[in-house]
Design a protein around this motif. Structure first.
Motif, PDB file in Angstrom:
ATOM      1  N   MET A   1      10.890  -4.928   5.604  1.00 48.49           N
ATOM      2  CA  MET A   1       9.786  -4.026   5.357  1.00 48.49           C
ATOM      3  C   MET A   1       8.486  -4.735   5.688  1.00 48.49           C
ATOM      4  SD  MET A   1       7.310  -2.665   2.770  1.00 48.49           S
ATOM      5  CE  MET A   1       7.354  -4.114   1.858  1.00 48.49           C
ATOM      6  N   ARG A   2       7.673  -4.069   6.445  1.00 49.85           N
ATOM      7  CA  ARG A   2       6.368  -4.625   6.767  1.00 49.85           C
ATOM      8  C   ARG A   2       5.393  -4.213   5.676  1.00 49.85           C
ATOM      9  NH1 ARG A   2       4.142  -2.534  11.821  1.00 49.85           N
ATOM     10  NH2 ARG A   2       2.420  -3.647  10.949  1.00 49.85           N
ATOM     11  N   ILE A   3       4.665  -5.195   5.145  1.00 54.01           N
ATOM     12  CA  ILE A   3       3.673  -4.885   4.116  1.00 54.01           C
ATOM     13  C   ILE A   3       2.580  -4.001   4.693  1.00 54.01           C
ATOM     14  CG2 ILE A   3       2.120  -6.853   4.382  1.00 54.01           C
ATOM     15  CD1 ILE A   3       3.350  -5.502   1.042  1.00 54.01           C
ATOM     16  N   ALA A   4       2.353  -4.077   6.010  1.00 50.92           N
ATOM     17  CA  ALA A   4       1.350  -3.207   6.634  1.00 50.92           C
ATOM     18  C   ALA A   4       1.734  -1.737   6.459  1.00 50.92           C
ATOM     19  CB  ALA A   4       1.172  -3.548   8.110  1.00 50.92           C
ATOM     20  N   ASP A   5       3.043  -1.424   6.493  1.00 52.96           N
ATOM     21  CA  ASP A   5       3.482  -0.045   6.273  1.00 52.96           C
ATOM     22  C   ASP A   5       3.105   0.417   4.865  1.00 52.96           C
ATOM     23  OD1 ASP A   5       4.591   0.024   8.813  1.00 52.96           O
ATOM     24  OD2 ASP A   5       6.592  -0.532   8.102  1.00 52.96           O
ATOM     25  N   LEU A   6       3.364  -0.445   3.886  1.00 53.96           N
ATOM     26  CA  LEU A   6       2.982  -0.114   2.518  1.00 53.96           C
ATOM     27  C   LEU A   6       1.459  -0.037   2.428  1.00 53.96           C
ATOM     28  CD1 LEU A   6       3.643   0.445  -0.426  1.00 53.96           C
ATOM     29  CD2 LEU A   6       3.716  -2.036  -0.807  1.00 53.96           C
ATOM     30  N   GLY A   7       0.769  -0.962   3.071  1.00 54.58           N
ATOM     31  CA  GLY A   7      -0.696  -0.955   3.068  1.00 54.58           C
ATOM     32  C   GLY A   7      -1.248   0.339   3.627  1.00 54.58           C
ATOM     33  N   ALA A  61       7.499  -0.260 -10.593  1.00 54.27           N
ATOM     34  CA  ALA A  61       7.976   0.937 -11.284  1.00 54.27           C
ATOM     35  C   ALA A  61       7.133   2.151 -10.913  1.00 54.27           C
ATOM     36  CB  ALA A  61       7.951   0.709 -12.792  1.00 54.27           C
ATOM     37  N   TYR A  62       5.834   1.962 -10.814  1.00 50.40           N
ATOM     38  CA  TYR A  62       4.942   3.067 -10.422  1.00 50.40           C
ATOM     39  C   TYR A  62       5.101   3.409  -8.947  1.00 50.40           C
ATOM     40  CZ  TYR A  62       2.670   2.442 -14.924  1.00 50.40           C
ATOM     41  OH  TYR A  62       2.422   2.357 -16.262  1.00 50.40           O
ATOM     42  N   VAL A  63       5.196   2.392  -8.116  1.00 47.14           N
ATOM     43  CA  VAL A  63       5.332   2.605  -6.676  1.00 47.14           C
ATOM     44  C   VAL A  63       6.604   3.377  -6.373  1.00 47.14           C
ATOM     45  CG1 VAL A  63       5.740   1.428  -4.471  1.00 47.14           C
ATOM     46  CG2 VAL A  63       3.893   0.664  -5.978  1.00 47.14           C
ATOM     47  N   ARG A  64       7.706   3.018  -7.006  1.00 51.91           N
ATOM     48  CA  ARG A  64       8.979   3.702  -6.760  1.00 51.91           C
ATOM     49  C   ARG A  64       8.949   5.163  -7.207  1.00 51.91           C
ATOM     50  NH1 ARG A  64      13.383  -0.048  -5.405  1.00 51.91           N
ATOM     51  NH2 ARG A  64      12.531  -2.125  -5.671  1.00 51.91           N
ATOM     52  N   ALA A  70       6.836   4.516  -1.977  1.00 53.76           N
ATOM     53  CA  ALA A  70       8.149   3.881  -2.089  1.00 53.76           C
ATOM     54  C   ALA A  70       8.909   3.833  -0.767  1.00 53.76           C
ATOM     55  CB  ALA A  70       8.990   4.610  -3.126  1.00 53.76           C
ATOM     56  N   ALA A  71       8.582   4.718   0.160  1.00 57.34           N
ATOM     57  CA  ALA A  71       9.361   4.844   1.400  1.00 57.34           C
ATOM     58  C   ALA A  71       9.585   3.518   2.142  1.00 57.34           C
ATOM     59  CB  ALA A  71       8.721   5.878   2.317  1.00 57.34           C
ATOM     60  N   PRO A  72       8.579   2.658   2.318  1.00 55.29           N
ATOM     61  CA  PRO A  72       8.847   1.441   3.087  1.00 55.29           C
ATOM     62  C   PRO A  72       9.563   0.337   2.299  1.00 55.29           C
ATOM     63  CG  PRO A  72       6.520   1.550   2.548  1.00 55.29           C
ATOM     64  CD  PRO A  72       7.145   2.826   2.064  1.00 55.29           C
ATOM     65  N   ILE A  73       9.785   0.557   1.013  1.00 58.06           N
ATOM     66  CA  ILE A  73      10.420  -0.469   0.181  1.00 58.06           C
ATOM     67  C   ILE A  73      11.907  -0.177   0.091  1.00 58.06           C
ATOM     68  CG2 ILE A  73      10.514  -1.505  -2.109  1.00 58.06           C
ATOM     69  CD1 ILE A  73       7.537  -0.770  -2.346  1.00 58.06           C
ATOM     70  N   THR A  74      12.694  -1.160   0.444  1.00 59.95           N
ATOM     71  CA  THR A  74      14.142  -1.003   0.389  1.00 59.95           C
ATOM     72  C   THR A  74      14.672  -1.614  -0.901  1.00 59.95           C
ATOM     73  OG1 THR A  74      14.592  -3.117   1.462  1.00 59.95           O
ATOM     74  CG2 THR A  74      14.247  -1.205   2.904  1.00 59.95           C
ATOM     75  N   PRO A  75      15.886  -1.253  -1.295  1.00 60.35           N
ATOM     76  CA  PRO A  75      16.471  -1.884  -2.490  1.00 60.35           C
ATOM     77  C   PRO A  75      16.611  -3.407  -2.330  1.00 60.35           C
ATOM     78  CG  PRO A  75      17.715   0.074  -1.889  1.00 60.35           C
ATOM     79  CD  PRO A  75      16.732  -0.177  -0.783  1.00 60.35           C
ATOM     80  N   GLU A  81       9.203 -12.067  -0.960  1.00 60.37           N
ATOM     81  CA  GLU A  81       8.953 -11.594   0.402  1.00 60.37           C
ATOM     82  C   GLU A  81       7.732 -10.673   0.434  1.00 60.37           C
ATOM     83  OE1 GLU A  81      11.010  -8.228   3.070  1.00 60.37           O
ATOM     84  OE2 GLU A  81      12.381  -9.863   2.521  1.00 60.37           O
ATOM     85  N   LEU A  82       7.653  -9.761  -0.534  1.00 59.72           N
ATOM     86  CA  LEU A  82       6.525  -8.838  -0.605  1.00 59.72           C
ATOM     87  C   LEU A  82       5.218  -9.584  -0.874  1.00 59.72           C
ATOM     88  CD1 LEU A  82       8.174  -5.941  -2.630  1.00 59.72           C
ATOM     89  CD2 LEU A  82       7.544  -5.906  -0.211  1.00 59.72           C
ATOM     90  N   ALA A  83       5.264 -10.582  -1.752  1.00 56.05           N
ATOM     91  CA  ALA A  83       4.060 -11.361  -2.056  1.00 56.05           C
ATOM     92  C   ALA A  83       3.593 -12.137  -0.827  1.00 56.05           C
ATOM     93  CB  ALA A  83       4.317 -12.313  -3.221  1.00 56.05           C
ATOM     94  N   ALA A  84       4.529 -12.694  -0.094  1.00 51.99           N
ATOM     95  CA  ALA A  84       4.174 -13.435   1.125  1.00 51.99           C
ATOM     96  C   ALA A  84       3.572 -12.495   2.166  1.00 51.99           C
ATOM     97  CB  ALA A  84       5.400 -14.148   1.691  1.00 51.99           C
ATOM     98  N   ALA A  85       4.159 -11.304   2.299  1.00 47.03           N
ATOM     99  CA  ALA A  85       3.642 -10.328   3.254  1.00 47.03           C
ATOM    100  C   ALA A  85       2.259  -9.833   2.830  1.00 47.03           C
ATOM    101  CB  ALA A  85       4.606  -9.154   3.385  1.00 47.03           C
ATOM    102  N   TYR A  86       2.071  -9.622   1.538  1.00 45.52           N
ATOM    103  CA  TYR A  86       0.762  -9.215   1.012  1.00 45.52           C
ATOM    104  C   TYR A  86      -0.291 -10.280   1.336  1.00 45.52           C
ATOM    105  CZ  TYR A  86      -2.929  -8.297  -2.391  1.00 45.52           C
ATOM    106  OH  TYR A  86      -4.149  -8.073  -2.987  1.00 45.52           O
ATOM    107  N   GLN A  87       0.054 -11.532   1.058  1.00 42.38           N
ATOM    108  CA  GLN A  87      -0.882 -12.632   1.326  1.00 42.38           C
ATOM    109  C   GLN A  87      -1.166 -12.750   2.824  1.00 42.38           C
ATOM    110  OE1 GLN A  87      -2.684 -14.273  -0.772  1.00 42.38           O
ATOM    111  NE2 GLN A  87      -3.662 -15.509   0.798  1.00 42.38           N
ATOM    112  N   ASP A  88      -0.154 -12.586   3.637  1.00 37.00           N
ATOM    113  CA  ASP A  88      -0.351 -12.646   5.082  1.00 37.00           C
ATOM    114  C   ASP A  88      -1.305 -11.550   5.545  1.00 37.00           C
ATOM    115  OD1 ASP A  88       0.337 -13.672   7.787  1.00 37.00           O
ATOM    116  OD2 ASP A  88       1.217 -11.673   8.009  1.00 37.00           O
ATOM    117  N   LEU A  89      -1.098 -10.329   5.041  1.00 39.45           N
ATOM    118  CA  LEU A  89      -1.933  -9.211   5.478  1.00 39.45           C
ATOM    119  C   LEU A  89      -3.351  -9.304   4.923  1.00 39.45           C
ATOM    120  CD1 LEU A  89      -2.233  -6.519   6.969  1.00 39.45           C
ATOM    121  CD2 LEU A  89      -1.387  -5.381   4.908  1.00 39.45           C
ATOM    122  N   PHE A  90      -3.486  -9.394   3.593  1.00 42.61           N
ATOM    123  CA  PHE A  90      -4.813  -9.309   2.977  1.00 42.61           C
ATOM    124  C   PHE A  90      -5.464 -10.666   2.710  1.00 42.61           C
ATOM    125  CE2 PHE A  90      -2.888  -5.209   1.493  1.00 42.61           C
ATOM    126  CZ  PHE A  90      -3.642  -4.408   2.339  1.00 42.61           C
ATOM    127  N   GLY A  91      -4.697 -11.732   2.818  1.00 41.28           N
ATOM    128  CA  GLY A  91      -5.263 -13.064   2.596  1.00 41.28           C
ATOM    129  C   GLY A  91      -5.596 -13.804   3.874  1.00 41.28           C
TER     130      GLY A  91
END
Length: 191
Positions: A1-7, A61-64, A70-75, A81-91
């Motif tokens: 999942m790309r954090i950019a999709d969630l972004g 819990a809220y996102v799901r 929730a669509a770009p987040i897989t089980p 991984e999400l934290a690293a992607a968040y930091q990569d995108l917004f940091g």
């Protein structure tokens, strides 16, 4: 999942929350004006939280519960991984600050930050001292605060007050967030 999709989904929900619902639409829904304002306040608060820091169990819990988020987040998605992607995108790539998108030199601070600080002070809003005033999370937090005040006024039957608060929301959106959300979206899409 790309954090950019969630972004991008977060940005989409942000823009939808920013649209003022006309009174004619309120009449046609089963929700009261109070419930709509309260829902908008909670949406802005969640979006603020999602831009403030990476996902954790509580936020997940809220996102799901919101299909568009929730669509770009897989089980299989894991928080590291999400934290690293968040930091990569917004940091490291797209810094979510009004001043970076509106300052002619593309620098933090300066006249744009002063404009944001003046707006926050005029609305008697005290930003989180750990966040820059012009960070998207802080601007969304202000909108959550104002929408919550609108909901309170509507619940208490203070129509003139709720109209004033709605006008403040529209003013802040026009003067700040809506001036830079489009280039911000474009920057997120390019990553």
């Amino acid at each position: 999942m790309r954090i950019a999709d969630l972004g991008l989904r977060i940005i989409s929900v942000s823009r939808q929350a920013a649209i003022r619902i006309p009174k004619s639409a309120i009449i046609m829904t089963s929700l009261s004006a109070y419930e709509i304002a309260l829902g908008r306040s909670r949406t802005y608060a969640l979006l603020s939280r999602l831009y403030r820091r990476a996902l954790d169990d509580e936020a997940m819990a809220y996102v799901r519960a919101i299909p568009v988020l929730a669509a770009p987040i897989t089980p299989e998605s894991d928080f590291d991984e999400l934290a690293a992607a968040y930091q990569d995108l917004f940091g490291f790539n797209v810094f979510p600050y009004q001043t970076l998108f509106l300052d002619p030199a593309g620098q933090l601070g300066g006249p744009e930050k002063v404009r944001v600080q003046q707006s926050l002070a005029a609305m008697r809003y005290r930003p989180d001292p750990e966040n820059a005033d012009d960070h998207i999370a802080e601007e969304l937090a202000l909108l959550a605060f104002l929408s919550g005040a609108e909901a309170d006024a509507r619940r208490d039957g203070l129509d003139a007050t709720s109209d004033q608060v709605v006008a403040r929301q529209a003013e802040f959106l026009a003067d700040h967030l809506l001036r830079w959300i489009a280039p911000f979206v474009a920057a997120v899409r390019r990553t």
